[in-house]
Scaffold this active site. Structure first.
Site, PDB file in Angstrom:
ATOM      1  N   HIS A 139       4.026   1.881   1.768  1.00 24.86           N
ATOM      2  CA  HIS A 139       5.041   0.961   1.753  1.00 24.86           C
ATOM      3  C   HIS A 139       5.749   0.918   0.878  1.00 24.86           C
ATOM      4  O   HIS A 139       7.464   1.924   0.267  1.00 24.86           O
ATOM      5  CB  HIS A 139       5.346  -0.898   1.230  1.00 24.86           C
ATOM      6  CG  HIS A 139       4.190  -1.393   2.322  1.00 24.86           C
ATOM      7  ND1 HIS A 139       2.243  -2.171   1.885  1.00 24.86           N
ATOM      8  CD2 HIS A 139       5.160  -2.488   2.450  1.00 24.86           C
ATOM      9  CE1 HIS A 139       2.865  -3.069   3.301  1.00 24.86           C
ATOM     10  NE2 HIS A 139       3.724  -3.638   3.375  1.00 24.86           N
ATOM     11  N   ASP A 161       5.517  -0.541  12.726  1.00 27.17           N
ATOM     12  CA  ASP A 161       5.318  -2.074  13.719  1.00 27.17           C
ATOM     13  C   ASP A 161       6.809  -1.095  14.930  1.00 27.17           C
ATOM     14  O   ASP A 161       8.017  -1.166  13.945  1.00 27.17           O
ATOM     15  CB  ASP A 161       5.765  -2.262  12.400  1.00 27.17           C
ATOM     16  CG  ASP A 161       5.645  -3.766  11.740  1.00 27.17           C
ATOM     17  OD1 ASP A 161       4.213  -4.086  12.896  1.00 27.17           O
ATOM     18  OD2 ASP A 161       4.656  -2.981  10.510  1.00 27.17           O
ATOM     19  N   SER A 189      -1.709  -3.807   5.581  1.00 21.01           N
ATOM     20  CA  SER A 189      -1.898  -4.947   4.365  1.00 21.01           C
ATOM     21  C   SER A 189      -3.454  -5.652   5.096  1.00 21.01           C
ATOM     22  O   SER A 189      -4.362  -6.390   4.309  1.00 21.01           O
ATOM     23  CB  SER A 189      -0.975  -5.571   4.452  1.00 21.01           C
ATOM     24  OG  SER A 189       0.292  -4.726   3.511  1.00 21.01           O
ATOM     25  N   GLY A 215       8.599   0.721   8.574  1.00 21.15           N
ATOM     26  CA  GLY A 215       7.580   1.619   9.377  1.00 21.15           C
ATOM     27  C   GLY A 215       7.524   1.706  11.247  1.00 21.15           C
ATOM     28  O   GLY A 215       8.312   0.574  11.296  1.00 21.15           O
ATOM     29  N   HIS A 246       1.134  -1.093  -0.332  1.00 20.85           N
ATOM     30  CA  HIS A 246      -0.374  -0.090  -0.367  1.00 20.85           C
ATOM     31  C   HIS A 246       0.685   1.114  -0.025  1.00 20.85           C
ATOM     32  O   HIS A 246       2.525   1.220  -0.150  1.00 20.85           O
ATOM     33  CB  HIS A 246      -0.837   0.006   1.164  1.00 20.85           C
ATOM     34  CG  HIS A 246      -0.062  -0.374   2.540  1.00 20.85           C
ATOM     35  ND1 HIS A 246       1.261   0.809   2.899  1.00 20.85           N
ATOM     36  CD2 HIS A 246      -0.690  -1.549   3.561  1.00 20.85           C
ATOM     37  CE1 HIS A 246       0.910  -0.292   4.583  1.00 20.85           C
ATOM     38  NE2 HIS A 246       0.292  -0.771   4.372  1.00 20.85           N
TER      39      HIS A 246
HETATM   40  O1  PAF Z   1       6.612  -5.801   8.633  1.00 23.02           O
HETATM   41  C1  PAF Z   1       6.934  -7.077   7.664  1.00 23.02           C
HETATM   42  O2  PAF Z   1       6.707  -6.647   6.509  1.00 23.02           O
HETATM   43  C2  PAF Z   1       7.671  -7.893   8.251  1.00 23.02           C
HETATM   44  O3  PAF Z   1       7.542  -8.175   9.164  1.00 23.02           O
HETATM   45  C3  PAF Z   1       9.457  -7.956   7.521  1.00 23.02           C
HETATM   46  C4  PAF Z   1      10.090  -7.344   8.031  1.00 23.02           C
HETATM   47  C5  PAF Z   1       8.918  -7.395   6.594  1.00 23.02           C
HETATM   48  C6  PAF Z   1       9.729  -9.102   7.677  1.00 23.02           C
HETATM   49  O4  PAF Z   1       9.039 -10.354   7.514  1.00 23.02           O
END
Ligand code: PAF
Length: 280
Positions: free
Chosen positions: A37, A150, A186, A147, A34
């Site tokens: 990202h 997280d 997502s 991001g 999205h």
């Molecule tokens: O944040 C995410 O999408 C996932 O945890 C990552 C960092 C790609 C690891 O799989």
């Protein structure tokens, strides 16, 4: 954009680029891309010669097999978005390219791993660091972009990079929100129209905390924000924490960097969000 599914061919290609002194920016994703990202890709483009994005739904970070199964997989749309954003390289490996059998290695990530998300998703951060470690070793980026959404993941990846002396600079990128405040994710794909409305209480509660931070003490703030979320139908709060931005321990009036983090199930979808209340 060049697409690779084999780590060996990707490494050979990147080796040539590095030999001609190109800097590499890396964005790790699990796909279902999205605008959030894409904002990471855009920043990586500004700061590096070459941008690599991985799309890999990492099985080891899911503690619920149903969650893994229903995780959205949209590689065609992802590829188009990456092309439009000017990404140079897509790495889209199969599971057996990344994992050679049943790997049991473990990193001692300290107590942060077990707090908040770690409590609700045991083993999650072992899986995250396992795959990010492998991806960093394959891509060997100068900078890697993650991001703020997280937030805990960022702290834990930073810890791994420090512990293992990995030669990569991590960049935390701001949360992107829909016009109504919902943090882009997502997982939003799974929200029904009703869930979507109920989910807004999370960003509303976080905004309320930001606006009222100077007016109440921390226990009062926490209590009020929890009350807001608990009174929203269809929303089941896992936690709301007002925490030290470095340790994730409960913040006190003397804490230098403070972040509010929330996780809740909205209908059948688990969402997380956060806001930085005091920058350290
Ligand atoms: O944040 C995410 O999408 C996932 O945890 C990552 C960092 C790609 C690891 O799989």
């Amino acid at each position: 954009m060049k697409t690779f599914t084999s780590k060996k061919t990707l490494q050979e290609y990147l080796h040539q680029l590095k030999a001609s002194n190109k800097t590499i920016g890396f964005v790790a994703t699990m796909g279902a891309l999205h605008q959030g990202h894409i904002s990471l890709i855009e920043l990586a483009k500004q700061q590096n010669d070459i941008v690599v994005c991985s799309v890999f739904v990492n099985p080891t970070q899911f503690n619920d097999p149903k969650d893994l199964e229903k995780y959205p997989r949209t590689i065609e749309a992802d590829t188009k978005m990456l092309e439009q954003a000017g990404c140079d390289i897509l790495f889209n490996p199969e599971v057996n390219e990344m994992y050679d059998g049943n790997e049991q290695w473990h990193l001692n990530l300290g107590e942060t791993e077990h707090l908040l998300e770690g409590e609700f998703r045991p083993g999650h951060y072992q899986g995250v660091t396992q795959v990010v470690n492998k991806l960093f070793n394959i891509v060997n980026p100068d900078k890697a972009y993650f991001g703020q959404k997280d937030y805990q993941q960022f702290l834990i990846i930073s810890k791994m990079v420090d512990m293992l002396n990995m030669p990569v600079n991590l960049v935390m990128c701001p949360i992107l929100r829909e016009a109504d405040g919902l943090a882009m994710s997502s997982r939003n794909i799974h929200l029904t129209p009703e869930d979507r409305q109920h989910a807004l209480v999370l960003s509303k509660a976080l905004n309320w905390l930001k606006d009222n931070f100077d007016k109440h003490n921390i226990p009062e703030l926490k209590q009020e924000a929890e009350k807001m979320i608990n009174s929203e139908p269809g929303v089941e709060l896992d936690y709301l924490a007002i925490a030290d931005g470095d340790t994730l321990h409960p913040a006190t009036e003397n804490t230098k960097s403070i972040v509010a983090l929330v996780a809740a199930k909205v209908g059948k979808t688990r969402l997380i969000d956060n806001v930085i209340l005091v920058h350290g």
